[in-house]
Design an enzyme around this catalytic site. Sequence first.
Site, PDB file in Angstrom:
ATOM      1  N   ASP A   1     -10.828  -8.733   7.546  1.00  0.00           N
ATOM      2  CA  ASP A   1     -12.113  -8.888   6.860  1.00  0.00           C
ATOM      3  C   ASP A   1     -12.605 -10.330   6.954  1.00  0.00           C
ATOM      4  O   ASP A   1     -13.809 -10.587   7.095  1.00  0.00           O
ATOM      5  CB  ASP A   1     -11.992  -8.491   5.395  1.00  0.00           C
ATOM      6  CG  ASP A   1     -12.174  -6.999   5.172  1.00  0.00           C
ATOM      7  OD1 ASP A   1     -12.180  -6.244   6.161  1.00  0.00           O
ATOM      8  OD2 ASP A   1     -12.291  -6.591   4.002  1.00  0.00           O
TER       9      ASP A   1
ATOM     10  N   ASP B   1      -5.253  -6.271   6.425  1.00  0.00           N
ATOM     11  CA  ASP B   1      -6.467  -5.823   5.751  1.00  0.00           C
ATOM     12  C   ASP B   1      -7.350  -7.017   5.388  1.00  0.00           C
ATOM     13  O   ASP B   1      -8.540  -7.081   5.718  1.00  0.00           O
ATOM     14  CB  ASP B   1      -6.080  -5.034   4.503  1.00  0.00           C
ATOM     15  CG  ASP B   1      -7.253  -4.314   3.862  1.00  0.00           C
ATOM     16  OD1 ASP B   1      -8.370  -4.381   4.405  1.00  0.00           O
ATOM     17  OD2 ASP B   1      -7.046  -3.674   2.820  1.00  0.00           O
TER      18      ASP B   1
ATOM     19  N   TYR C   1       0.813  -1.206   0.000  1.00  0.00           N
ATOM     20  CA  TYR C   1       0.000   0.000   0.000  1.00  0.00           C
ATOM     21  C   TYR C   1       0.854   1.266   0.000  1.00  0.00           C
ATOM     22  O   TYR C   1       0.326   2.368   0.186  1.00  0.00           O
ATOM     23  CB  TYR C   1      -0.928   0.019   1.213  1.00  0.00           C
ATOM     24  CG  TYR C   1      -2.047  -1.004   1.175  1.00  0.00           C
ATOM     25  CD1 TYR C   1      -2.249  -1.804   0.057  1.00  0.00           C
ATOM     26  CD2 TYR C   1      -2.894  -1.171   2.249  1.00  0.00           C
ATOM     27  CE1 TYR C   1      -3.270  -2.735   0.018  1.00  0.00           C
ATOM     28  CE2 TYR C   1      -3.927  -2.103   2.234  1.00  0.00           C
ATOM     29  CZ  TYR C   1      -4.102  -2.879   1.114  1.00  0.00           C
ATOM     30  OH  TYR C   1      -5.123  -3.804   1.076  1.00  0.00           O
TER      31      TYR C   1
ATOM     32  N   ASP D   1      -1.462 -17.923   5.293  1.00  0.00           N
ATOM     33  CA  ASP D   1      -2.439 -18.832   4.700  1.00  0.00           C
ATOM     34  C   ASP D   1      -2.908 -19.864   5.723  1.00  0.00           C
ATOM     35  O   ASP D   1      -4.090 -20.223   5.756  1.00  0.00           O
ATOM     36  CB  ASP D   1      -1.881 -19.501   3.441  1.00  0.00           C
ATOM     37  CG  ASP D   1      -0.469 -20.027   3.604  1.00  0.00           C
ATOM     38  OD1 ASP D   1       0.177 -19.742   4.624  1.00  0.00           O
ATOM     39  OD2 ASP D   1       0.010 -20.728   2.691  1.00  0.00           O
TER      40      ASP D   1
ATOM     41  N   LYS E   1       4.299 -14.169   5.759  1.00  0.00           N
ATOM     42  CA  LYS E   1       4.536 -15.143   4.686  1.00  0.00           C
ATOM     43  C   LYS E   1       6.030 -15.125   4.346  1.00  0.00           C
ATOM     44  O   LYS E   1       6.438 -15.072   3.181  1.00  0.00           O
ATOM     45  CB  LYS E   1       3.681 -14.796   3.462  1.00  0.00           C
ATOM     46  CG  LYS E   1       3.628 -15.900   2.412  1.00  0.00           C
ATOM     47  CD  LYS E   1       2.933 -17.159   2.896  1.00  0.00           C
ATOM     48  CE  LYS E   1       2.845 -18.190   1.757  1.00  0.00           C
ATOM     49  NZ  LYS E   1       2.373 -19.507   2.232  1.00  0.00           N
TER      50      LYS E   1
END
Length: 326
Positions: free
Chosen positions: A226, A222, A119, A198, A166
């Site tokens: 969610d 983010d 971002y 994951d 990750k």
Amino acid sequence: MSEEIVVIEGDGIGREVVPAAVSVLEAVGDFEFVAAEAGDAVKEATGEALPQETYDTVADADATLFGAAGETAADVILPLRTAVGSFVNVRPARAYPGVEAVRPETDLVFLRENTEGVYAGHEDRLSDDLSTLTRVVTTSASERLAEYACEYVDEQGKKGFQVVHKANVMRETDGRFRDAVVDVADEAGVETEEVLMDAFATRVCLDPTQFDVVVCPNLAGDVLSDLAAGLVGGLGLLPSANVGPDNALFEPVHGTAPDIAGEGVANPSAAILSAAMLLDHLGYGDEAENVRTAVESVLEDGPRTADLGGDAGTEEVTTAVLDRLD
């Protein structure tokens, strides 16, 4: 002198739920409210989604309560986070009594790095066939997040937190993030558990009680927050905070909900819970707990808006919250 709180209603249901949250703040404290504008409607009228005046007002205030922006969201929220110097996004995901949830045992908090990663804005279209995105991770920003996380768990009486990354694939970037966060926690005597992002996505769905405080890079925080929202009944109940060293911005995470905007039926709970987080930030812990207790009582016993199976409007729910404040 009372604290100055900037109020930006924004677009869509932000214009309905933010006034509800302000009425609750007025009921529990003596604050100076300063109205400011940002979002789609402002861009249509002025050509700018975030006027410089709004940016400067937010930067100089003690805190900001923001509703939502529509198509201009990236042009509004990212600069506003810069205006308050935000380096961490705090986002709880909790199931409430009386609210149908996939996993009613869910109760966790995401602490998301808020300044860099993918971002950071370094995208390029190099040809008709090729576009690139540069991911930015610094030791300094990762350490700053880790320091906040250590202070957060200490204040909450917790032993440690999970670090979600990750680094097995993104060795240089997530590897740097992981190493910096773990090193700061080790030095502070705070326990950490590493979880690949994951694997976290699967594990949190199967058993969210495995997790408590989750520290993530920007994009992972983010997406995964969610995902957790889906476990507790959706985005409509979730508040958030964008915290800087001396300033902060608070917002519900449900967006503008254009399908119901202007109808007076939006659920104000997330905006009011965001106001409770604002109270905590300003040092009004008792008042914040009072607000949360009132919201939880209304969520459990009603009245409820249509998204929770009821037929009440925004104003009726807000009045019920106000009536249940101590």
